[in-house]
Design a protein around this motif. Structure first.
Motif, PDB file in Angstrom:
ATOM      1  N   GLU A  22       0.855  -1.190   0.000  1.00 17.67           N
ATOM      2  CA  GLU A  22       0.000   0.000   0.000  1.00 17.67           C
ATOM      3  C   GLU A  22       0.894   1.244   0.000  1.00 17.67           C
ATOM      4  OE1 GLU A  22      -3.246  -0.237  -0.183  1.00 17.67           O
ATOM      5  OE2 GLU A  22      -4.026  -1.875   1.057  1.00 17.67           O
ATOM      6  N   GLU A  54      -3.861   5.430  -0.878  1.00 21.25           N
ATOM      7  CA  GLU A  54      -2.972   4.315  -0.538  1.00 21.25           C
ATOM      8  C   GLU A  54      -2.202   4.620   0.748  1.00 21.25           C
ATOM      9  OE1 GLU A  54      -3.722   1.804  -1.969  1.00 21.25           O
ATOM     10  OE2 GLU A  54      -4.043   2.066  -4.123  1.00 21.25           O
ATOM     11  N   HIS A  57      -4.516   3.826   3.419  1.00 24.18           N
ATOM     12  CA  HIS A  57      -4.667   2.386   3.630  1.00 24.18           C
ATOM     13  C   HIS A  57      -3.555   1.837   4.510  1.00 24.18           C
ATOM     14  CE1 HIS A  57      -7.219   1.906  -0.276  1.00 24.18           C
ATOM     15  NE2 HIS A  57      -7.802   2.623   0.657  1.00 24.18           N
ATOM     16  N   GLU A  83     -11.348   1.607  -3.311  1.00 19.76           N
ATOM     17  CA  GLU A  83     -10.985   0.576  -4.287  1.00 19.76           C
ATOM     18  C   GLU A  83     -11.837   0.683  -5.542  1.00 19.76           C
ATOM     19  OE1 GLU A  83      -8.292  -0.735  -4.079  1.00 19.76           O
ATOM     20  OE2 GLU A  83      -7.852  -0.617  -1.945  1.00 19.76           O
TER      21      GLU A  83
END
Ligand SMILES: [Fe+2]
Ligand SMILES: [Fe+2]
Ligand SMILES: [Zn+2]
Lengths: 507, 119
Positions: free
Chosen positions: A104, A134, A137, A229
């Motif tokens: 990530e 990202e 994440h 996503e």
């Protein structure tokens, strides 16, 4: 006196931050999206399917964060880790934090770079937003797992491990390859192949595995990432269509990248296959079922759509179709062999699990794999748990130990070898060898864990020196689940038989 | 093919034999015995006799297999880098033609892995 501007202008002003340069020619300001050979006629044809502006992005993400952290706090205050199905499950989380979360972060870096290098401003802003997603994440995953790190081994040095430990070289080298490619190849590698085609085979197994095994912390993270996503998948597909529509000369280049990156992603996912079939005490579906649903069916429909551009399904799809009956068993065998050098536990599946595997893999499990596990179990019961004492040959491309077999004979290792500038290189498969021979200058410099150990670059000779270099807590992070502190603690917390006097891990 | 790059991209192989401190990497795989998950790799001096590879090095990797003790070495079929091969046990690896990253495979007729499963 500023008037409020309408939505359309507002969108334009908030997302279109580019201009034609005048002090320097555009091709000198944006040199990186030209050398790969992709021809672009008109960047204005890049469509932004989301029409999201930065201010609405911050607002939306901020709300999701608030909800996520409220649930994670509740999880830790209520000792949510005690509600999971079994402590073996936690090994799936170790694999995720060691192997996936650092990707990530790599994705954050990669999209940030493409957010600088594309000439088209629409592509740049989309990449910048994904880059921020990202980063979010990896941060939320580290926070989510920190609760588990207080109670279980195998989490504490995950970034250090990601850069050094042999099996983590599989995901790491995959992303290093993508991040050292040009921007268009990166979009095919990560945006299209990984995010669009393969993501369901990565995140669904982990998230539904979490749901089946009572891990509400990970489930919540999964939900929080879902809308991100969806955007990432759309960006990947948009990048693909843009390249294919801009010029017909792009088609063969893109086809070669699709072939390369779906295979590379597939090999990384072989670790997930073992996780699904062996690590999860409660299994939502087998690897084979997931492959059939998410690749053969959904992927098949996608390739039907792409056929109008002249894109075809990679020729190795047949290999994957045959290998789906073997993949998870072979990878679990690899991990079982080398558990002394892994920061997670492995174990022989119990009878219920073996029967489930026989049912899911009627043509292969009993014939090829059950005898191996039963022998290992006998040895274990005799106090002689088998650990490999040596280092395996690993594939020069995918970096997985060469434990994969010939499609026509599952008892024979598939060996592929080529020579390049006087040296031999070994591969697990034809597609891995093709990837090498297409770019030998790149892959001959791969950082191969066994070779690095032999060259003395990993702490010294012999396993003890290497494990010290890895910063393992010996006997806690590594070795079989049976007899581990994880097992001892779990049995004590749950009041189960076999509870020893293991200490709760100091946090 | 060659890598497509924005500038010079010289090949810099990382695993040339000169980096192995006098050893060469030798790979040995036992066909039909996949309990040992993969072919195993060893850093060995090129002057080591082939017999020492068999009696001292290979057991470390393969002797945990229940069929190891049953091997009749007079019947073993060898392959070196894809070619049929009869090793001279007294001669060195080098004189047997075993080079850096050479792959040695061996088949043990009659022994087909645990319960005949190829494991
Ligand atoms: Fe992500
Ligand atoms: Fe993503
Ligand atoms: Zn490979």
């Amino acid at each position: 006196m500023a008037n409020r501007i309408n939505m359309r202008d507002r969108y334009k002003h908030m997302t279109r931050l580019g201009w034609e340069t005048s002090y320097q020619p555009m091709e000198k300001v944006f040199p990186y999206d030209r050398y790969e050979g992709i021809k672009v006629n008109d960047w204005n044809e890049w469509e932004d399917p989301f029409r999201m502006t930065m201010d609405s992005y911050w607002k939306y993400q901020g709300e999701k964060e608030k909800k996520l952290y409220a649930i994670m706090d509740a999880f830790s205050q209520s000792n949510g880790h005690l509600n999971i199905s079994d402590a073996r499950y936690v090994n799936a989380l170790k694999l995720f934090l060691q192997g996936v979360s650092p990707l990530e972060y790599q994705a954050h870096r990669g999209f940030a770079r493409q957010g600088r290098h594309f000439t088209g401003e629409g592509a740049r802003v989309a990449c910048q937003m994904q880059s921020l997603d990202e980063l979010r994440h990896v941060q939320t995953q580290v926070h989510g797992m920190s609760q588990y790190n207080k109670f279980f081994d195998g989490f504490h040095e995950f970034p250090w491990w990601h850069d050094r430990v042999w099996y983590l070289s599989v995901p790491k080298s995959f992303f290093d390859d993508a991040n050292s490619a040009g921007p268009f190849e990166f979009m095919v590698a990560i945006g299209f192949s990984f995010e669009y085609v393969l993501t369901n085979l990565l995140f669904v197994p982990f998230m539904s595995g979490a749901a089946y095994n009572g891990d509400m912390s990970t489930v919540t993270f999964g939900f929080s990432a879902q809308s991100d996503e969806a955007r990432h998948m759309t960006l990947g597909l948009q990048a693909m269509q843009f390249m294919l529509e801009q010029h017909e000369d792009n088609v063969p280049i893109v086809q070669r990248w699709i072939d390369k990156w779906l295979w590379r992603g597939y090999k990384v996912l072989s670790l997930v296959s073992a996780m699904m079939d062996y690590m999860l005490p409660e299994s939502p579906m087998s690897w084979k079922e997931a492959w059939e649903m998410y690749f053969e069916e959904n992927g098949g429909a996608l390739f039907n759509d792409l056929a109008r551009y002249g894109i075809t399904v990679p020729s190795y799809a047949e290999i994957c179709a045959k290998e789906k009956d073997h993949l998870s068993h072979q990878v679990w065998g690899i991990l079982y062999n080398h558990t002394a050098a892994a920061a997670m536990h492995t174990w022989v599946p119990d009878d219920a699990k073996m029967n489930w595997l026989s049912e899911k893999y009627p043509d292969t499990f009993d014939k090829y794999y059950r005898p191996r596990f039963e022998y290992w179990r006998d040895q274990e019961e005799a106090g002689n748990r088998y650990y490999s004492q040596t280092l395996p040959l690993v594939c020069q491309t995918c970096q997985i130990p060469m434990g994969f077999t010939e499609i026509e004979d599952p008892t024979l290792v598939a060996y592929r070898t080529t020579e390049y500038s006087g040296d031999k290189y070994h591969f697990c498969s034809d597609p891995c060898m093709k990837i090498f021979t297409d770019e030998p200058e790149k892959f001959c410099q791969a950082w191969m864990p066994p070779q690095q150990i032999f060259q003395g670059n990993c702490g010294g000779e012999g396993l003890p020196a290497v494990l010290e270099h890895y910063k393992f807590n010996l006997g806690a992070d590594n070795m079989d689940y049976a007899g581990s502190p994880d097992e001892t603690n779990w049995n004590k917390w749950k009041g189960l038989d076999g509870a020893g006097d293991g200490q709760v891990k100091a946090s | 093919m060659a890598v497509t790059a924005i500038g010079d991209y010289p090949a810099r192989p990382r695993d040339g034999v000169e980096n192995f401190h006098g050893n060469q990497m030798v790979i040995v795989g036992w066909d039909h015995h996949l309990m040992i998950d993969a072919p195993m790799a060893f850093p060995l001096p090129p002057g080591m006799p082939f017999g020492a590879l068999v009696s001292e090095v290979m057991p470390v990797a393969f002797s945990a297999h229940p069929e190891w003790e049953q091997i009749d070495w007079s019947t073993v079929v060898w392959q070196l880098d894809g070619e049929a091969f009869i090793p001279d046990l007294e001669a060195s690896l080098e004189d047997n033609g075993v080079g850096h990253k050479s792959l040695i495979r061996f088949v043990t007729p009659g022994l087909d892995g645990i319960g005949g499963s190829g494991s």
